[in-house]
Design an enzyme around this catalytic site. Structure first.
Site, short mmCIF file in Angstrom:
data_model
loop_
_atom_site.label_atom_id
_atom_site.label_comp_id
_atom_site.label_asym_id
_atom_site.label_seq_id
_atom_site.Cartn_x
_atom_site.Cartn_y
_atom_site.Cartn_z
N PHE A 1 0.82 -1.21 0.00
CA PHE A 1 0.00 0.00 0.00
C PHE A 1 0.85 1.26 0.00
O PHE A 1 1.81 1.37 0.77
CB PHE A 1 -0.89 0.06 1.25
CG PHE A 1 -1.91 -1.02 1.32
CD1 PHE A 1 -3.20 -0.82 0.86
CD2 PHE A 1 -1.58 -2.26 1.87
CE1 PHE A 1 -4.15 -1.83 0.92
CE2 PHE A 1 -2.52 -3.27 1.94
CZ PHE A 1 -3.80 -3.06 1.46
N ASP A 2 0.46 2.21 -0.83
CA ASP A 2 0.85 3.58 -0.59
C ASP A 2 0.12 4.00 0.69
O ASP A 2 -0.96 3.49 0.99
CB ASP A 2 0.40 4.46 -1.76
CG ASP A 2 0.41 5.93 -1.41
OD1 ASP A 2 1.51 6.45 -1.13
OD2 ASP A 2 -0.67 6.54 -1.38
N CYS A 3 0.70 4.93 1.43
CA CYS A 3 0.08 5.34 2.69
C CYS A 3 -0.68 6.66 2.56
O CYS A 3 -1.89 6.71 2.74
CB CYS A 3 1.14 5.42 3.78
SG CYS A 3 0.46 5.85 5.40
#
Length: 232
Positions: free
Chosen positions: A12-14
């Site tokens: 995941f990108d955050c």
């Protein structure tokens, strides 16, 4: 539709995907602009942020705290004012309070019933540590820009992530809100990707640069992905 049975890891990108970074960015930059007599539409503030951040990250590597300080200075230059030291520091200091989206924590827990989960984020280790307290979730791996010494969309960040995870790319699915930072590089590396289109009801790319690319799958929320990939 993707074959979700093939994946073991979701990465995941955050900020932008799990964390409402646009609310955080606007909450930090609006008071600075107002203090200098400027009132800009939200979309213009986000566009400026996206331009200034991309320019800073494309140069010689600096930690993200310095990138964010540089963004405030660059916005000032573009708009004709000189921010104070306190104003320059206020953007990175605000990051610890940027909130998760309402669906984030429950969706992560639901996805974790079937997959291991990791973060690949343009951030410093200490800044993410504050965010981790809000996410309330023990990720199986964390790859930051500080560790990679580069910023997405560099392929290096994803290559380091794959080394850490220890799985072939066919077993990894990347989930992100930014086409520019995440879908472009994962496509180049042959990873499958999901675009969480958090801006579906809003015009423009927000705080990221515009690019023309189609993701492997588009969803409107993280919960929508959880219901597809790990139905209860």
């Amino acid at each position: 539709m993707l074959d979700f049975a093939q994946f073991e890891y979701l990465t995941f990108d955050c900020y932008g995907t799990l964390i409402n970074w646009e609310a955080g960015i606007l909450g930090a930059l609006r008071p600075i602009l107002s203090a200098h007599g400027l009132e800009l539409p939200d979309q213009e503030i986000l566009r400026l942020y996206g331009e200034c951040e991309a320019e800073a990250e494309a140069g010689e590597f600096q930690i993200y705290r310095k990138i964010l300080e540089g963004v405030v200075k660059a916005v000032g230059r573009k708009l004709g004012f000189s921010p104070s030291v306190t104003e320059v520091q206020s953007l990175p200091q605000s990051l610890q309070n940027w909130p998760p989206f309402p669906d984030t924590v429950d969706a992560l827990r639901q996805l974790n019933t079937r997959y291991k989960l990791a973060i690949i984020s343009n951030v410093d280790d200490d800044l993410f540590a504050a965010t981790a307290k809000l996410l309330q979730f023990p990720f199986d791996a964390l790859i930051t820009a500080q560790q990679a010494r580069s910023y997405k969309p560099s392929l290096n960040n994803f290559q380091l992530a794959q080394q850490r995870i220890g799985k072939p790319k066919e077993k990894i699915l990347h989930v992100a809100q930014s086409l520019y930072h995440d879908v472009v590089p994962t496509r180049a590396l042959g990873w499958k990707n999901v675009w969480v289109n958090r801006r579906k009801e809003q015009p423009g790319p927000g705080a990221t640069l515009p690019v023309n690319i189609e993701p492997d799958l588009e969803v409107s929320s993280l919960q929508a992905l959880a219901d597809i990939a790990a139905p209860r």
